[in-house]
Scaffold this motif. Structure first.
Motif, PDB file in Angstrom:
ATOM      1  N   GLU A 273      57.396  54.904  26.949  1.00 35.28           N
ATOM      2  CA  GLU A 273      58.529  55.347  26.141  1.00 35.28           C
ATOM      3  C   GLU A 273      59.736  54.426  26.317  1.00 35.28           C
ATOM      4  N   GLN A 274      59.765  53.665  27.400  1.00 31.86           N
ATOM      5  CA  GLN A 274      60.904  52.794  27.700  1.00 31.86           C
ATOM      6  C   GLN A 274      60.596  51.315  27.477  1.00 31.86           C
ATOM      7  N   LEU A 275      59.374  51.014  27.017  1.00 26.51           N
ATOM      8  CA  LEU A 275      58.935  49.622  26.935  1.00 26.51           C
ATOM      9  C   LEU A 275      59.843  48.768  26.047  1.00 26.51           C
ATOM     10  N   ASP A 276      60.207  49.253  24.890  1.00 29.45           N
ATOM     11  CA  ASP A 276      61.044  48.455  23.981  1.00 29.45           C
ATOM     12  C   ASP A 276      62.375  48.080  24.639  1.00 29.45           C
ATOM     13  N   GLY A 277      62.966  49.030  25.343  1.00 34.98           N
ATOM     14  CA  GLY A 277      64.220  48.746  26.036  1.00 34.98           C
ATOM     15  C   GLY A 277      64.035  47.746  27.165  1.00 34.98           C
ATOM     16  N   PHE A 278      62.930  47.866  27.894  1.00 37.36           N
ATOM     17  CA  PHE A 278      62.637  46.927  28.978  1.00 37.36           C
ATOM     18  C   PHE A 278      62.463  45.511  28.422  1.00 37.36           C
ATOM     19  N   LEU A 279      61.745  45.396  27.317  1.00 39.68           N
ATOM     20  CA  LEU A 279      61.519  44.081  26.712  1.00 39.68           C
ATOM     21  C   LEU A 279      62.832  43.466  26.222  1.00 39.68           C
TER      22      LEU A 279
ATOM     23  N   ASP B 185      74.083  32.311  43.177  1.00 41.66           N
ATOM     24  CA  ASP B 185      75.268  32.986  42.627  1.00 41.66           C
ATOM     25  C   ASP B 185      74.999  33.528  41.229  1.00 41.66           C
ATOM     26  N   CYS B 186      74.270  32.757  40.430  1.00 45.59           N
ATOM     27  CA  CYS B 186      73.926  33.195  39.071  1.00 45.59           C
ATOM     28  C   CYS B 186      73.082  34.472  39.117  1.00 45.59           C
ATOM     29  N   ILE B 187      72.066  34.467  39.970  1.00 40.70           N
ATOM     30  CA  ILE B 187      71.173  35.622  40.059  1.00 40.70           C
ATOM     31  C   ILE B 187      71.922  36.841  40.592  1.00 40.70           C
ATOM     32  N   ARG B 188      72.777  36.621  41.583  1.00 40.79           N
ATOM     33  CA  ARG B 188      73.549  37.745  42.140  1.00 40.79           C
ATOM     34  C   ARG B 188      74.526  38.304  41.107  1.00 40.79           C
ATOM     35  N   SER B 189      75.073  37.451  40.279  1.00 37.02           N
ATOM     36  CA  SER B 189      76.003  37.936  39.243  1.00 37.02           C
ATOM     37  C   SER B 189      75.257  38.785  38.208  1.00 37.02           C
ATOM     38  N   VAL B 190      74.006  38.442  37.957  1.00 40.29           N
ATOM     39  CA  VAL B 190      73.199  39.208  36.999  1.00 40.29           C
ATOM     40  C   VAL B 190      72.885  40.593  37.543  1.00 40.29           C
ATOM     41  N   TYR B 191      72.426  40.627  38.801  1.00 42.41           N
ATOM     42  CA  TYR B 191      72.010  41.902  39.390  1.00 42.41           C
ATOM     43  C   TYR B 191      73.126  42.629  40.133  1.00 42.41           C
ATOM     44  N   LYS B 192      74.291  41.998  40.218  1.00 39.81           N
ATOM     45  CA  LYS B 192      75.496  42.637  40.744  1.00 39.81           C
ATOM     46  C   LYS B 192      75.283  43.254  42.132  1.00 39.81           C
ATOM     47  N   THR B 193      74.745  42.442  43.044  1.00 44.02           N
ATOM     48  CA  THR B 193      74.528  42.917  44.407  1.00 44.02           C
ATOM     49  C   THR B 193      74.545  41.745  45.387  1.00 44.02           C
ATOM     50  N   ASP B 194      74.985  42.045  46.613  1.00 45.51           N
ATOM     51  CA  ASP B 194      74.902  41.074  47.694  1.00 45.51           C
ATOM     52  C   ASP B 194      73.693  41.330  48.577  1.00 45.51           C
ATOM     53  N   SER B 195      72.915  42.361  48.247  1.00 43.61           N
ATOM     54  CA  SER B 195      71.731  42.708  49.026  1.00 43.61           C
ATOM     55  C   SER B 195      70.532  41.885  48.571  1.00 43.61           C
ATOM     56  N   PHE B 196      69.408  42.094  49.235  1.00 45.25           N
ATOM     57  CA  PHE B 196      68.163  41.411  48.891  1.00 45.25           C
ATOM     58  C   PHE B 196      67.772  41.706  47.447  1.00 45.25           C
ATOM     59  N   ILE B 197      67.368  40.678  46.729  1.00 49.00           N
ATOM     60  CA  ILE B 197      66.929  40.833  45.343  1.00 49.00           C
ATOM     61  C   ILE B 197      65.442  40.489  45.261  1.00 49.00           C
ATOM     62  N   PRO B 198      64.584  41.460  44.944  1.00 45.70           N
ATOM     63  CA  PRO B 198      63.145  41.211  44.863  1.00 45.70           C
ATOM     64  C   PRO B 198      62.770  40.428  43.614  1.00 45.70           C
ATOM     65  N   LEU B 199      61.553  39.972  43.573  1.00 41.59           N
ATOM     66  CA  LEU B 199      61.083  39.210  42.419  1.00 41.59           C
ATOM     67  C   LEU B 199      60.971  40.089  41.182  1.00 41.59           C
ATOM     68  N   HIS B 200      60.330  41.240  41.343  1.00 42.77           N
ATOM     69  CA  HIS B 200      60.179  42.151  40.210  1.00 42.77           C
ATOM     70  C   HIS B 200      59.902  43.554  40.744  1.00 42.77           C
ATOM     71  N   GLU B 201      60.797  44.466  40.478  1.00 40.15           N
ATOM     72  CA  GLU B 201      60.600  45.843  40.925  1.00 40.15           C
ATOM     73  C   GLU B 201      60.553  46.765  39.715  1.00 40.15           C
ATOM     74  N   PRO B 202      59.824  47.865  39.806  1.00 39.39           N
ATOM     75  CA  PRO B 202      59.722  48.786  38.678  1.00 39.39           C
ATOM     76  C   PRO B 202      61.010  49.556  38.453  1.00 39.39           C
TER      77      PRO B 202
ATOM     78  N   SER C 108      63.353  41.404  37.392  1.00 39.73           N
ATOM     79  CA  SER C 108      63.417  42.853  37.146  1.00 39.73           C
ATOM     80  C   SER C 108      64.305  43.158  35.956  1.00 39.73           C
ATOM     81  N   VAL C 109      63.988  44.267  35.274  1.00 36.75           N
ATOM     82  CA  VAL C 109      64.834  44.744  34.184  1.00 36.75           C
ATOM     83  C   VAL C 109      66.252  44.962  34.699  1.00 36.75           C
ATOM     84  N   ILE C 110      67.230  44.448  33.952  1.00 33.68           N
ATOM     85  CA  ILE C 110      68.636  44.593  34.370  1.00 33.68           C
ATOM     86  C   ILE C 110      69.100  46.018  34.116  1.00 33.68           C
ATOM     87  N   LEU C 111      69.675  46.631  35.132  1.00 32.52           N
ATOM     88  CA  LEU C 111      70.204  47.992  34.953  1.00 32.52           C
ATOM     89  C   LEU C 111      71.588  47.940  34.333  1.00 32.52           C
TER      90      LEU C 111
END
Length: 386
Positions: free
Chosen positions: A281-287, A14-31, A383-386
């Motif tokens: 160019e997006q690295l700082d935001g990703f970190l 539930d915690c992970i789903r609340s972070v990624y805001k989805t009921d679908s499959f959540i991968p370990l790390h996607e670009p 994965s980086v939170i959108l």
């Protein structure tokens, strides 16, 4: 939609789903491709320079060197090829020995094998999951001696030529201490920083403590070129030789094909470099996003019996893959089963390298910590939170 199943670890799900805001499959790390990736790729295609020569390769090398603080960077086809070339630059040859840790990805040991050398496995620290300088020093004092400015293994008579510590999941190991030990014992330090772009130890970027350092830009890393890697060094001669060897050792000439040594086709294509320049160019935001995610996980796990791995002392981690430590192997296996069954991708840490058939006869120090962690560590979605 996944069917809701109540299990012991449903609160984690539930915690992970609340972070990624989805009921679908959540991968370990996607670009995440949120910037100029398509623009630069189209520019590269329009230029027709899509292989190992092009402006994006040069731009990438300049920018990654500047970001890490290294004087030179050499772009390669992947992190494994970067490790291989780094060992060759360290003069690792057939029957030499290379010290590394058993708790690592297979690429570390594959690169050693490509040189026809043998690994020696040294234990890790529990808090960093990376090579322990204490274990390294104990092993060398008990098993090695310095002869003619070379470190010699007293039991095998072979030269211990290099040492490859790895910054596990982006958490810096005690690399400054390891650096001092390697210098004292005349061992070349090659940092496996494949996972630690954006990680610092005592304010210095990982991959810049050793004579050579390696970063990976595989599709599952913080930023990616699809496939790709680089070699970092402060030595101009090593940088020039690295670029030469990775470009089939071809001597510069307008039309003649002359090669002065055995080389490798290991350069990063311009097409991949276009992608990684946009990602940089997006690295700082990703970190920043990753540290925010780690804070959420840390707060969630702080009152339970699951330990969340945080920055080691004197380090700032990139939190590439968030890691938790469970109480036992049985608890770990139950966690893996329940989370994956509910559409949350989690995975255990790697099997220890000394347990694989290719390396089961390798010399080892006391691996108590590595064995303990192997039974308990799990990676959770990062994965980086959108």
């Amino acid at each position: 939609m996944n069917v809701k199943i109540s299990t012991q670890y449903t609160p984690v799900v539930d915690c992970i789903r609340s972070v990624y805001k989805t009921d679908s499959f959540i991968p370990l790390h996607e670009p995440r491709f949120l910037g100029n990736e398509k623009k630069y790729l189209n520019e590269c295609i329009d230029s027709t320079f899509v292989s190992s020569v092009g402006k994006f390769v040069d731009e990438f090398e300049e920018k990654i060197a500047s970001y890490t603080g290294a004087k030179y960077a050499v772009a390669t086809s992947n992190g494994t090829s970067a490790l291989h070339i780094s060992l060759l630059l360290a003069n690792v040859e057939q029957n030499d020995e290379v010290i590394t840790q058993p708790l690592t990805f297979i690429a570390t040991c594959n690169a050693i094998s490509y040189c026809n050398a043998k690994p020696i496995f040294i234990d890790v620290d529990k808090d960093t999951m990376g090579m322990s300088p204490v274990a390294l020093e104990i092993f060398l004092k008990e098993n090695a001696e310095v002869k003619n400015q070379q470190c010699v293994n007293k039991s095998t008579g072979k030269i211990i030529k290099a040492c490859i510590p790895m910054h596990t999941f982006g958490h810096p190991c005690r690399i400054e201490e390891i650096q001092k030990i390697c210098k004292e014992w005349h061992i070349v330090l090659v940092e496996d920083s494949a996972e630690s772009l954006g990680s610092f130890y005592r304010g210095q970027h990982t991959g810049t403590f050793g004579e050579l350092g390696v970063i990976s830009f595989n599709g599952n890393k913080i930023i990616t070129s699809g496939g790709g890697g680089c070699i970092l060094t402060n030595d101009e001669d090593l940088a020039k030789k690295a670029k030469h060897i990775t470009t089939t050792a071809k001597e510069p000439h307008k039309w003649e094909y002359t090669h002065d040594m055995v080389g490798y086709n290991y350069r990063m294509p311009n097409l991949n470099a276009a992608l990684i320049v946009a990602q940089l160019e997006q690295l700082d935001g990703f970190l920043k996003s990753k540290r925010s995610l780690a804070k959420i996980y840390k707060n969630f796990f702080q009152n339970g019996d699951i330990h969340f791995v945080t920055d080691p002392e004197n380090a700032k981690s990139n939190y590439w893959l968030n890691s938790i430590v469970l109480k036992s192997k049985d608890q770990r296996d139950l966690f893996l089963d329940e989370t994956n069954s509910q559409g949350i991708m989690t995975r255990p840490i790697w099997a220890l390298m000394n347990k694989l058939p290719m390396f089961e006869k390798a010399q080892c120090g006391d691996l108590t910590n590595s064995e303990w962690l192997e039974e308990r560590v799990v990676n959770i979605p990062s994965s980086v939170i959108l």
